[in-house]
Design a protein around this motif. Sequence first.
Motif, PDB file in Angstrom:
ATOM      1  N   ARG A 167     -68.649   0.729  40.063  1.00  0.00           N
ATOM      2  CA  ARG A 167     -68.477  -0.882  39.935  1.00  0.00           C
ATOM      3  C   ARG A 167     -70.198  -1.182  39.647  1.00  0.00           C
ATOM      4  NH1 ARG A 167     -68.556  -5.079  44.530  1.00  0.00           N
ATOM      5  NH2 ARG A 167     -67.408  -6.157  43.289  1.00  0.00           N
ATOM      6  N   ASP A 199     -71.925 -13.221  45.613  1.00  0.00           N
ATOM      7  CA  ASP A 199     -70.830 -13.420  45.694  1.00  0.00           C
ATOM      8  C   ASP A 199     -70.068 -12.837  47.007  1.00  0.00           C
ATOM      9  OD1 ASP A 199     -70.511 -10.392  45.591  1.00  0.00           O
ATOM     10  OD2 ASP A 199     -70.543 -10.033  43.411  1.00  0.00           O
ATOM     11  N   GLU A 257     -66.475  -5.157  56.710  1.00  0.00           N
ATOM     12  CA  GLU A 257     -64.720  -4.560  56.581  1.00  0.00           C
ATOM     13  C   GLU A 257     -64.725  -2.702  56.792  1.00  0.00           C
ATOM     14  OE1 GLU A 257     -62.895  -5.316  53.136  1.00  0.00           O
ATOM     15  OE2 GLU A 257     -62.437  -7.571  53.117  1.00  0.00           O
ATOM     16  N   ALA A 265     -65.374 -11.183  62.617  1.00  0.00           N
ATOM     17  CA  ALA A 265     -65.584  -9.803  61.609  1.00  0.00           C
ATOM     18  C   ALA A 265     -66.896  -9.078  61.943  1.00  0.00           C
ATOM     19  CB  ALA A 265     -65.648 -10.670  60.671  1.00  0.00           C
ATOM     20  N   VAL A 312     -70.126 -10.151  61.609  1.00  0.00           N
ATOM     21  CA  VAL A 312     -71.025 -10.427  60.528  1.00  0.00           C
ATOM     22  C   VAL A 312     -72.051 -11.023  60.895  1.00  0.00           C
ATOM     23  CG1 VAL A 312     -71.956 -11.344  58.016  1.00  0.00           C
ATOM     24  CG2 VAL A 312     -69.435 -10.197  58.299  1.00  0.00           C
ATOM     25  N   ILE A 350     -59.610  -7.131  56.960  1.00  0.00           N
ATOM     26  CA  ILE A 350     -59.854  -7.702  55.851  1.00  0.00           C
ATOM     27  C   ILE A 350     -60.291  -9.017  56.200  1.00  0.00           C
ATOM     28  CG2 ILE A 350     -57.487  -9.124  55.753  1.00  0.00           C
ATOM     29  CD1 ILE A 350     -59.012  -6.794  52.683  1.00  0.00           C
ATOM     30  N   PHE A 351     -61.632  -9.192  55.468  1.00  0.00           N
ATOM     31  CA  PHE A 351     -62.045 -10.629  55.490  1.00  0.00           C
ATOM     32  C   PHE A 351     -62.450 -11.300  53.954  1.00  0.00           C
ATOM     33  CE2 PHE A 351     -66.336 -12.949  55.586  1.00  0.00           C
ATOM     34  CZ  PHE A 351     -66.523 -14.348  56.353  1.00  0.00           C
ATOM     35  N   ASP A 387     -66.835 -16.904  49.427  1.00  0.00           N
ATOM     36  CA  ASP A 387     -67.070 -16.432  48.056  1.00  0.00           C
ATOM     37  C   ASP A 387     -65.681 -15.451  47.582  1.00  0.00           C
ATOM     38  OD1 ASP A 387     -69.129 -17.761  47.820  1.00  0.00           O
ATOM     39  OD2 ASP A 387     -70.311 -16.340  49.813  1.00  0.00           O
ATOM     40  N   THR A 388     -66.046 -15.176  45.845  1.00  0.00           N
ATOM     41  CA  THR A 388     -65.352 -14.019  45.836  1.00  0.00           C
ATOM     42  C   THR A 388     -65.453 -12.876  45.435  1.00  0.00           C
ATOM     43  OG1 THR A 388     -63.968 -15.799  44.771  1.00  0.00           O
ATOM     44  CG2 THR A 388     -63.327 -13.537  43.846  1.00  0.00           C
ATOM     45  N   PRO A 389     -65.483 -11.752  46.401  1.00  0.00           N
ATOM     46  CA  PRO A 389     -66.501 -10.562  45.786  1.00  0.00           C
ATOM     47  C   PRO A 389     -66.415  -9.723  44.775  1.00  0.00           C
ATOM     48  CG  PRO A 389     -65.355  -9.925  47.698  1.00  0.00           C
ATOM     49  CD  PRO A 389     -64.682 -11.755  47.547  1.00  0.00           C
ATOM     50  N   ASN A 390     -66.059 -10.347  43.923  1.00  0.00           N
ATOM     51  CA  ASN A 390     -65.939  -9.411  42.666  1.00  0.00           C
ATOM     52  C   ASN A 390     -66.830  -9.803  41.295  1.00  0.00           C
ATOM     53  OD1 ASN A 390     -63.236  -8.678  42.871  1.00  0.00           O
ATOM     54  ND2 ASN A 390     -62.639  -9.990  43.554  1.00  0.00           N
ATOM     55  N   ARG A 391     -66.968  -8.651  40.652  1.00  0.00           N
ATOM     56  CA  ARG A 391     -68.506  -8.266  39.579  1.00  0.00           C
ATOM     57  C   ARG A 391     -67.971  -9.749  38.070  1.00  0.00           C
ATOM     58  NH1 ARG A 391     -71.436  -6.775  42.353  1.00  0.00           N
ATOM     59  NH2 ARG A 391     -72.674  -5.855  42.298  1.00  0.00           N
ATOM     60  N   PRO A 392     -68.452 -10.548  38.004  1.00  0.00           N
ATOM     61  CA  PRO A 392     -67.648 -11.695  36.614  1.00  0.00           C
ATOM     62  C   PRO A 392     -67.282 -10.847  35.734  1.00  0.00           C
ATOM     63  CG  PRO A 392     -69.439 -11.751  37.088  1.00  0.00           C
ATOM     64  CD  PRO A 392     -69.355 -10.708  38.098  1.00  0.00           C
ATOM     65  N   ALA A 393     -68.696  -9.449  34.981  1.00  0.00           N
ATOM     66  CA  ALA A 393     -68.008  -8.453  34.161  1.00  0.00           C
ATOM     67  C   ALA A 393     -66.997  -7.767  33.573  1.00  0.00           C
ATOM     68  CB  ALA A 393     -69.299  -8.345  33.774  1.00  0.00           C
ATOM     69  N   ASN A 450     -61.644  -4.847  39.110  1.00  0.00           N
ATOM     70  CA  ASN A 450     -62.214  -5.742  40.318  1.00  0.00           C
ATOM     71  C   ASN A 450     -61.660  -4.899  41.368  1.00  0.00           C
ATOM     72  OD1 ASN A 450     -64.747  -6.988  40.184  1.00  0.00           O
ATOM     73  ND2 ASN A 450     -62.838  -8.401  38.417  1.00  0.00           N
ATOM     74  N   TRP A 488     -61.777  -2.037  44.580  1.00  0.00           N
ATOM     75  CA  TRP A 488     -61.667  -2.100  46.239  1.00  0.00           C
ATOM     76  C   TRP A 488     -60.389  -0.776  46.599  1.00  0.00           C
ATOM     77  CZ3 TRP A 488     -64.298  -4.279  48.968  1.00  0.00           C
ATOM     78  CH2 TRP A 488     -65.558  -5.756  48.536  1.00  0.00           C
ATOM     79  N   ARG A 527     -56.467  -8.348  46.720  1.00  0.00           N
ATOM     80  CA  ARG A 527     -57.637  -8.231  47.079  1.00  0.00           C
ATOM     81  C   ARG A 527     -56.863  -7.631  49.157  1.00  0.00           C
ATOM     82  NH1 ARG A 527     -62.212  -7.584  50.853  1.00  0.00           N
ATOM     83  NH2 ARG A 527     -62.527  -9.893  50.747  1.00  0.00           N
TER      84      ARG A 527
END
Lengths: 230, 204
Positions: A19, A86, A95, B53, B55, B82-83, B87-93, B99, B103, B146
């Motif tokens: 990734r 992000d 997780e 979670a 954190v 699962i949390f 935000d959205t933990p994904n790569r914009p590119a 993505n 996962w 996800r």
Amino acid sequence: MSETSSLSSTSFIRAQFARDAKSALRSGGGWFHTLYFFAMFAGFSVFAVGPERALLMATAPGLLWLGAALALQLSSVDLFAQDYADGTLRTLAAEHPSLWPYFIAKFCVIFLLAVVPIAVLAPLYYVLFAFDPASALKAALLFMIGCPALVLAAILAAAMSAGMRTSGVLGAGFSAPVIVPVLIFGVGATERLSAGAFISPELLILCALMLVYFVVLPPFVILALRFGLE
Amino acid sequence: MNSDAQLELDNITVGRGEIRLIEAISFTVKAGDAIQILGENGSGKSSLLSIIAGVLTPIEGRINWRGAIGDENHQCNRESCIFVGHDTPNRPALSVRENLAYWARIYAKKADRVAGVIEQAGLKRAANQPSGQLSAGQKRRLELARCLLAGRQVWLLDEPTTSLDSSGHDLWSEQVRIHQEKGGMSIIATHKLLNIQSRDLRLA
């Protein structure tokens, strides 16, 4: 739905590596900055030192090791910024039982996209600094041995600056005590090489430093990353 | 899903710096349960979810994870959770498909499940689009995908339907309902209740 997931660290590392490498290669050539900085620094240094052969040979180890250290620091300042922004790090911390595979993947990405290109380019610059080609190749090999320690220092600085929410460039200062010994013994080993000895006490200390850093620094990196999530 | 799973919050006090946001809250979630936490902005909903979670650390109190979702000391088995954060933990590119493929590997799931969850989340047309180009609502759908991909028992959802249209809201409700029916557990911080059978917890 009842299937249970059992993720091995190796799969995690491979997934994270793929990734990060893929997004680095697609994100406007950011991965190229390390090599570009090193090439510019080393190239300008040749002209700054001047044409005198003895002076070129004497200054080459210091300048090229410094160039590599600065290039790795500057290219890693925002290493964790996107994953904080992000929510990736928060999600992984929530997780998964451990962030070790994440750390190892980051190390591998920097090694492949930054250290290897620097080591490939380095012989050319050593030749410009009046090294003979055989010594230049051996000097580049020293980069391959010493730069992983510099990468660990850069990752530590990035994790601390991300964790403490300070500027990435300012964060590079955190790792100065870790970088200086690598520079001293990396430069020393290269100077010994130019005098004809590849295996030297400096090289052995450089190897030992790298091993010590691999044991000591990663827990601090992970601690700093978790601290940043609080 | 394991029917013996149980999550107990025991007098959890939530704070941010010097400020105490939630005083000594306790509740239990069992397999098939859902709890929706309501409250104003800054009331501590997200902090409470982050504490569950693992954190964030609570000021006081303890969380016991019992059954298959915990270990012998009742600490969380992280691979049962699962949390979904703000935000959205994904790569914009990377594309939606890429993505989710990441996962899938992280969750040790087969890559061929990706196409199915993309369809379930209503993202079929956007599957090859870089996730950086998705609308805010589509990004929440990507988070739903996800969740479905992970197939884990405990869903911790922080405002999952923000920016979603009514069909997206209904979709989340439906999937949480299905998750409950399979014995899943959901704790949801929200401003807009999902249409599910749940206990609602209103924070002051």
